[in-house]
Enzyme design. Structure first.
Site, mmCIF file in Angstrom:
data_model
loop_
_atom_site.group_PDB
_atom_site.id
_atom_site.type_symbol
_atom_site.label_atom_id
_atom_site.label_comp_id
_atom_site.label_asym_id
_atom_site.label_seq_id
_atom_site.Cartn_x
_atom_site.Cartn_y
_atom_site.Cartn_z
ATOM 1 N N HIS A 1 2.713 14.484 -0.426
ATOM 2 C CA HIS A 1 3.087 14.324 0.998
ATOM 3 C C HIS A 1 4.540 14.763 1.202
ATOM 4 O O HIS A 1 4.858 15.493 2.142
ATOM 5 C CB HIS A 1 2.972 12.855 1.412
ATOM 6 C CG HIS A 1 1.551 12.360 1.581
ATOM 7 N ND1 HIS A 1 0.638 12.973 2.392
ATOM 8 C CD2 HIS A 1 0.922 11.271 1.073
ATOM 9 C CE1 HIS A 1 -0.512 12.291 2.364
ATOM 10 N NE2 HIS A 1 -0.366 11.258 1.571
ATOM 11 N N HIS B 1 0.074 11.847 -5.753
ATOM 12 C CA HIS B 1 -0.460 11.903 -4.384
ATOM 13 C C HIS B 1 0.673 11.766 -3.367
ATOM 14 O O HIS B 1 0.797 12.561 -2.433
ATOM 15 C CB HIS B 1 -1.500 10.791 -4.207
ATOM 16 C CG HIS B 1 -2.035 10.674 -2.815
ATOM 17 N ND1 HIS B 1 -3.200 11.303 -2.407
ATOM 18 C CD2 HIS B 1 -1.551 10.042 -1.719
ATOM 19 C CE1 HIS B 1 -3.401 11.046 -1.124
ATOM 20 N NE2 HIS B 1 -2.421 10.276 -0.682
ATOM 21 N N GLU B 2 1.514 10.763 -3.572
ATOM 22 C CA GLU B 2 2.598 10.512 -2.604
ATOM 23 C C GLU B 2 3.614 11.651 -2.594
ATOM 24 O O GLU B 2 4.074 12.084 -1.536
ATOM 25 C CB GLU B 2 3.291 9.179 -2.910
ATOM 26 C CG GLU B 2 2.388 7.952 -2.781
ATOM 27 C CD GLU B 2 1.640 7.886 -1.474
ATOM 28 O OE1 GLU B 2 2.140 8.395 -0.452
ATOM 29 O OE2 GLU B 2 0.517 7.349 -1.456
ATOM 30 N N HIS C 1 -6.320 0.479 5.805
ATOM 31 C CA HIS C 1 -6.311 1.479 6.882
ATOM 32 C C HIS C 1 -6.885 0.973 8.195
ATOM 33 O O HIS C 1 -6.735 1.629 9.221
ATOM 34 C CB HIS C 1 -7.049 2.740 6.422
ATOM 35 C CG HIS C 1 -6.441 3.340 5.186
ATOM 36 N ND1 HIS C 1 -6.534 2.734 3.946
ATOM 37 C CD2 HIS C 1 -5.703 4.452 4.988
ATOM 38 C CE1 HIS C 1 -5.901 3.455 3.044
ATOM 39 N NE2 HIS C 1 -5.382 4.507 3.638
ATOM 40 N N HIS D 1 0.850 -1.203 0.000
ATOM 41 C CA HIS D 1 0.000 0.000 0.000
ATOM 42 C C HIS D 1 0.883 1.249 0.000
ATOM 43 O O HIS D 1 1.771 1.398 0.840
ATOM 44 C CB HIS D 1 -0.959 0.006 1.191
ATOM 45 C CG HIS D 1 -1.968 1.104 1.081
ATOM 46 N ND1 HIS D 1 -3.164 0.961 0.423
ATOM 47 C CD2 HIS D 1 -1.920 2.395 1.481
ATOM 48 C CE1 HIS D 1 -3.819 2.108 0.437
ATOM 49 N NE2 HIS D 1 -3.083 3.006 1.073
ATOM 50 N N ALA D 2 0.637 2.153 -0.934
ATOM 51 C CA ALA D 2 1.524 3.305 -1.132
ATOM 52 C C ALA D 2 1.571 4.219 0.094
ATOM 53 O O ALA D 2 0.557 4.443 0.754
ATOM 54 C CB ALA D 2 1.056 4.106 -2.339
ATOM 55 N N GLU E 1 -3.498 14.907 2.642
ATOM 56 C CA GLU E 1 -3.987 14.019 1.579
ATOM 57 C C GLU E 1 -4.401 14.786 0.325
ATOM 58 O O GLU E 1 -4.455 14.222 -0.765
ATOM 59 C CB GLU E 1 -5.164 13.184 2.090
ATOM 60 C CG GLU E 1 -4.852 12.317 3.306
ATOM 61 C CD GLU E 1 -3.695 11.357 3.069
ATOM 62 O OE1 GLU E 1 -3.425 11.020 1.903
ATOM 63 O OE2 GLU E 1 -3.040 10.958 4.058
ATOM 64 N N TYR F 1 -9.383 11.469 4.062
ATOM 65 C CA TYR F 1 -9.584 11.393 2.616
ATOM 66 C C TYR F 1 -10.909 12.024 2.208
ATOM 67 O O TYR F 1 -11.021 12.606 1.137
ATOM 68 C CB TYR F 1 -9.506 9.942 2.121
ATOM 69 C CG TYR F 1 -8.218 9.251 2.497
ATOM 70 C CD1 TYR F 1 -7.012 9.623 1.908
ATOM 71 C CD2 TYR F 1 -8.186 8.256 3.456
ATOM 72 C CE1 TYR F 1 -5.820 9.007 2.257
ATOM 73 C CE2 TYR F 1 -7.002 7.628 3.811
ATOM 74 C CZ TYR F 1 -5.821 8.004 3.215
ATOM 75 O OH TYR F 1 -4.648 7.385 3.562
HETATM 76 O O1 X8Z Z 1 -4.206 5.364 1.163
HETATM 77 C C1 X8Z Z 1 -4.194 6.178 0.278
HETATM 78 C C2 X8Z Z 1 -2.867 6.714 -0.246
HETATM 79 C C3 X8Z Z 1 -1.822 6.762 0.805
HETATM 80 S S1 X8Z Z 1 -2.109 7.983 1.990
HETATM 81 C C4 X8Z Z 1 -2.378 5.819 -1.359
HETATM 82 N N1 X8Z Z 1 -5.352 6.588 -0.296
HETATM 83 C C5 X8Z Z 1 -6.644 6.071 0.142
HETATM 84 C C6 X8Z Z 1 -6.822 4.605 -0.190
HETATM 85 O O2 X8Z Z 1 -6.050 4.065 -0.982
HETATM 86 O O3 X8Z Z 1 -7.746 3.986 0.332
HETATM 87 C C7 X8Z Z 1 -5.490 7.585 -1.351
HETATM 88 C C8 X8Z Z 1 -6.945 7.599 -1.687
HETATM 89 C C9 X8Z Z 1 -7.664 6.918 -0.579
HETATM 90 ZN ZN ZN Z 2 -1.866 9.897 1.261
#
Ligand code: X8Z
Ligand code: ZN
Length: 624
Positions: free
Chosen positions: A399, A395-396, A523, A365-366, A423, A533
């Site tokens: 940050h 997105h990354e 998450h 997960h990024a 975010e 988000y």
């Molecule tokens: O978790 C993330 C990023 C890292 S902060 C890749 N996002 C959420 C997800 O993947 O569930 C970005 C959009 C929503």
């Molecule tokens: Zn993020």
């Protein structure tokens, strides 16, 4: 002598003695405090001075910075190379970090009545909010909490689904399953992968329950009713008002979501037929092109307007114009430097993880990291060469550029204005990846005409609008778990009730309490709050609108790109540099000229799409 003042309901005695000894203070209980000797009471009475408070803050910042760096390095190892030893190392430092933070948060209360500057007062408040999951002052429970956190994260990262293909066993990683969910149009295969991935989470269920118990105790010791209140108290406003405001914004966008849901269901019904997707009711969750049904962009081909084509395919442009993943990151970096940001340091390129490792396991997960609060910035991603990851790379990097912008702030202000701001930053840049930008960087020869706009808006809505109710579900579920409204025996049922209510989706197969479907979303085991988000998706359109105005753009906002515009870059940079030094409303004002979260920007942006969707849906029965 003045009357003794009760400084705070938690451990006044401990606080007095701990001020000079930060991490190594004793664990006096409330009862001990109550039965203190006269001499001790006199110590409590003498209110600390401003200088003492300032010394406490300075020491707190120094010690958090040191152990914060240690934690960053062991966590990096635990996330990029999952092994027994990296988990133990992470849990050990995490325990110490939690103990220190909890002690500091409790001690901070000692200075409640000292006449401090606004900034020092804010730092003391932030000190209480350093942790996501506070532990009680009990080292056994703190250790347990740290171990649970590390092991759930590792379970998620090592999750595999194995199946037989042509007589051979094939094991898929989470990342590979995500790709299949995006690409496959075979409902049986989609169901198989959907169910298969969810085998990762039942073993997390008991751990999660225990983690909530300990976290609630920790939140209560800090003076909050429970973790739900604690999580909602990080927004420079009353925790209940925060919930009301978020819900109000959602109610404003909901008609657009409902229209999109109706149109997408119709497209799926036409493609798969009544047996797979009924024309009415909720949509089966495995058919939305995403493992969690959170973003639906990959369905574009099934639902696109007949009269309006995008005119290009970003997946193909990415594959045709970029040699490899590093070049993808360089392209995103160039957007930031075009706005006047300094290039990323060499260490970023040496130390980041861009690819899924082949010889060991990692959490794919990024994420973006600041290891030292200064220039050791990194991303960790398993990049695939497609449009979705092109967006995620922006997105990354958002940050990382934010982290570097606030590096001159004191340690406690080295954060975003609120977590939604962090975010939103990279996403704002992605909103500028318009046809005009693609022409500017030589990926397209010319901009498609206005007839392409509707397709562009629909494609983006499948990401931005589809996502909002999902974001609400994740933390509605957690808030209710934290405050006891959802009991452990109803974890899964409550999850699906919320998914149905907010998103209008339903599981493809029967689910029960042997499953733990929330845990199959990063998450939840990763303990990352999710309202960030939701906020980000609303406010990135506010930021986009404001920056486009600064850039002098006129006309539809989906046509605006701030690429190369230094005035817009300066405005963004000025806001990022504030870090968490001021309430988020001031950061919002710095960039948009007004202090509120305001869904009007996202609604206005998609207004032409709403008109079109309403026309399409005229003879359909919408809702679920
Ligand atoms: O978790 C993330 C990023 C890292 S902060 C890749 N996002 C959420 C997800 O993947 O569930 C970005 C959009 C929503
Ligand atoms: Zn993020």
């Amino acid at each position: 002598m003045s009357k003794p003042k009760i400084l705070h309901k938690i451990k006044p005695l401990t606080a007095v003695f701990c001020a000079a000894m930060l991490a190594s203070c004793g664990q006096a209980t409330r009862e001990e405090s109550a039965s203190s000797t006269v001499a001790e009471i006199e110590i409590i009475e003498s209110s600390p001075t401003v200088a003492e408070a300032q010394a406490f803050i300075a020491e707190a910042e120094a010690s958090l910075e040191i152990i914060g760096k240690e934690l960053a390095h062991v966590s990096w190892l635990a996330n990029t190379n999952i092994s027994y030893d990296s988990q133990v190392a992470e849990a050990t430092v995490s325990q110490r970090f939690t103990e220190l933070s909890v002690n500091l948060a409790n001690e901070a209360a000692r200075y409640n009545s000292v006449a401090l500057s606004e900034q020092d007062r804010r730092k003391l408040e932030l000190l209480k909010q350093v942790l996501v999951f506070p532990a009680p002052q009990d080292s056994e429970k703190t250790r347990e909490l740290a171990e649970i956190g590390s092991s759930m994260n590792a379970m998620y990262g090592t999750g595999r689904y194995c199946r037989e293909v042509n007589g051979q066993e094939e094991c898929l990683t989470g990342d590979q399953m995500e790709n299949l969910m995006r690409e496959s149009r075979d409902p049986d295969e989609l169901e198989e992968i959907w169910v298969g991935w969810r085998e990762v989470s039942p073993p997390m269920r008991e751990l999660y329950q225990r983690q909530v118990e300990i976290g609630n105790e920790g939140a209560q010791e800090l003076g909050y009713d429970n973790l739900s209140v604690f999580w909602r108290s990080k927004y420079d406003m009353d925790s209940d008002d925060f919930m009301v405001d978020a819900n109000d914004q959602w109610q404003r966008v909901k008609p657009l979501y409902d229209a999109l849901h109706c149109h997408v269901r119709d497209g799926l019904n036409n493609f798969y037929g009544d047996d797979v997707v009924p024309a009415n009711g909720s949509i089966p969750a495995h058919l939305l092109g995403n493992q969690w049904a959170q973003q639906w962009t990959s369905l574009y081909d099934l639902v696109k307007p007949e009269t309006s084509e995008l005119g290009y395919d970003l997946d193909q442009l990415v594959q045709g114009n970029l040699d490899d993943e590093v070049e993808m990151v360089e392209t995103a970096e160039r957007f930031f430097t075009s706005l006047g940001f300094e290039p990323l340091p060499d260490t970023f390129w040496d130390r980041s993880m861009f690819l899924e490792p082949v010889d060991h396991q990692a959490v794919c997960h990024a994420s973006a990291w600041s290891m030292d609060g200064q220039d050791d910035l990194r991303i960790k991603m398993c990049i695939d060469m497609n449009a979705e990851d092109f967006t995620t790379v922006h997105h990354e990097l958002g940050h990382n550029f934010y982290q570097r912008a606030y590096k001159e702030q004191p340690v406690l202000f080295r954060e975003s204005a609120n977590d939604g701001f962090h975010e939103a930053t990279g996403d704002v840049i992605s909103l500028s990846v318009t046809p005009k930008y693609l022409v500017d960087i030589g990926w397209l020869e010319e901009e498609p005409g206005v007839e392409g706009d509707l397709g562009y808006l629909l494609n983006l809505a499948l990401d931005k609008i589809a996502f909002l109710p999902f974001a609400l579900v994740v933390d509605q579920w957690r808030w209710q778990v934290f405050n006891g409204e959802i009991a452990p025996e109803n974890y899964n049922e409550a999850w699906w009730a919320l998914r149905e209510e907010y998103q209008g989706i339903t599981p493809p197969v029967e689910r029960n309490e042997n499953h733990f479907d929330p845990g199959a979303k990063y998450h939840i085991p990763g303990n990352t709050p999710y309202m960030r988000y939701f906020l980000a998706y609303i406010q990135q359109f506010q930021f986009h609108r404001a920056l486009c105005e600064t850039a002098g753009h006129e006309g539809q906002l989906n046509r605006c790109s701030i690429y190369g515009n230094e005035a817009a870059g300066e405005k963004l940079q000025a806001m990022l540099q504030m870090g968490a030094s001021r309430p988020w409303q001031e950061a919002m004002e710095a960039i948009t000229g007004q202090p509120e979260l305001d869904a009007s920007a996202i609604i206005d942006y998609f207004a032409p799409l709403k008109v079109w969707l309403d026309g399409q849906n005229e003879d359909r029965q919408c809702g679920w």
